[in-house]
Enzyme design. Structure first.
Site, mmCIF file in Angstrom:
data_model
loop_
_atom_site.group_PDB
_atom_site.id
_atom_site.type_symbol
_atom_site.label_atom_id
_atom_site.label_comp_id
_atom_site.label_asym_id
_atom_site.label_seq_id
_atom_site.Cartn_x
_atom_site.Cartn_y
_atom_site.Cartn_z
ATOM 1 N N ASP A 57 0.859 -1.184 0.000
ATOM 2 C CA ASP A 57 0.000 0.000 0.000
ATOM 3 C C ASP A 57 0.895 1.233 0.000
ATOM 4 O OD1 ASP A 57 -3.233 0.547 0.899
ATOM 5 O OD2 ASP A 57 -1.823 2.211 1.056
ATOM 6 N N GLU A 59 2.214 5.216 -0.730
ATOM 7 C CA GLU A 59 1.740 6.597 -0.684
ATOM 8 C C GLU A 59 2.489 7.361 -1.761
ATOM 9 O OE1 GLU A 59 -0.816 7.432 1.143
ATOM 10 O OE2 GLU A 59 -0.832 5.445 2.091
ATOM 11 N N HIS A 247 -3.892 6.307 5.704
ATOM 12 C CA HIS A 247 -3.034 6.922 4.683
ATOM 13 C C HIS A 247 -1.580 7.003 5.104
ATOM 14 C CE1 HIS A 247 -6.581 7.735 2.351
ATOM 15 N NE2 HIS A 247 -7.105 8.451 3.318
#
Length: 302
Positions: A57, A59, A247
């Site tokens: 995941d 960013e 996030h």
């Protein structure tokens, strides 16, 4: 014995019979319950052709108002490595565990200054990316991680075991990795190619199967695809709430790994379900890593 839930495998895995359970002509949908029914106490082991799973995941740089068409640069690259604890000789398993983690911030090179929107969203500071390695350097470090855990050959980079990438939606590989390799002017490594397991899609399929298995349900009860974020996926699977900061790449990755682990425990056969095109191009792509800024959103640079 309950039958395992099988998603679909676009790699044509041998000896695995799969089928789609979605009918796009359904006009009505039943919204799944907010809390999914608990899994049976003794969930049967499902056929699991993949030996290990890399949960990713990332960013990336962003500005308020930009879409996935923007030339985002990766600024955090986190991975959780999962492998089976109970996989049998005939490839049946149900219990996954985290056996390794990799995390690195990444220094952007096209637009090295992070927007305030990006810093607020991800929690990543300008100082963290300023001292971070570039994306090619991060991939070189991650290659050593893969070699250490026996996933790829040190010299050729070819896969030594059968592993599958997992992400929340297709975006991390389909958009961010493909864009970043172009911006860095490097080929996508062999070990980053291939279809992926979109965990968000897998959870939605599982919810649909549960709806169809209710005694009062019928074919029209299969819910339409919903876009469930990670906290919502945890909720419908009856798992504890999101741990950490949303996030933040490593926190998203760890929570996503819990979801993959729970799907396996509930008898889901973990297979790729989303095709990735490594040679995909966007309008802003020029030649050999060149970004044509006239095709980017001009508002974000004012």
């Amino acid at each position: 014995m309950a039958r395992p839930i099988v998603l679909y495998d676009q790699t044509n895995t041998r000896n695995i019979r799969t089928r789609s359970v979605i009918n796009p002509t359904y006009k009505k949908a039943v919204v799944p319950p907010t809390t999914a029914p608990a899994a049976p106490p003794s969930t049967p082991k499902s056929l699991q052709p993949y030996e290990k799973f890399l949960v990713l995941d990332v960013e990336a740089t962003c500005h308020r108002g930009t879409s996935f068409d923007f030339p985002n640069e990766i600024i955090e690259f986190p991975v959780s490595l999962l492998q089976w604890k109970d996989r049998t000789e005939n490839c049946h398993a149900s219990q996954l565990e985290v056996v390794g983690e990799f995390r690195s911030f990444v220094r952007p090179t096209w637009k090295p200054t992070l927007s305030q929107f990006c810093k607020d969203l991800t929690g990543i500071t300008q100082e963290q990316v300023d001292i971070a390695p570039t994306f090619p350097e991060v991939l070189a470090r991650f290659h050593k991680f893969l070699v250490k855990h026996g996933l790829v050959d040190e010299q050729t980079g070819e896969r030594r075991v059968r592993f599958c990438w997992c992400s929340d939606g297709p975006f991390d590989v389909r958009d961010f990795v493909v864009k970043q390799c172009f911006i860095s002017n490097i080929p996508i490594p062999h070990w980053l190619r291939g279809d992926i397991l979109d965990v968000r899609l897998a959870v939605n399929y599982w919810l649909g199967v549960q709806a169809l298995q209710r005694p009062e349900s019928g074919p029209r009860d299969f819910p339409r695809r919903r876009s469930l974020n990670i906290p919502s996926q945890l909720e419908v699977l009856g798992l504890p709430v999101f741990e950490g900061r949303q996030h933040c790449g490593i926190d998203d990755t760890r929570n996503l790994a819990k979801i993959v682990t729970e799907l396996a425990r509930r008898g889901v056969c973990l297979l790729p379900n989303t095709a990735i095109e490594p040679y995909r191009r966007w309008q802003w792509m020029g030649k050999r890593g060149q970004i044509l800024e006239e095709y980017c959103n001009p508002q974000v640079f004012r």
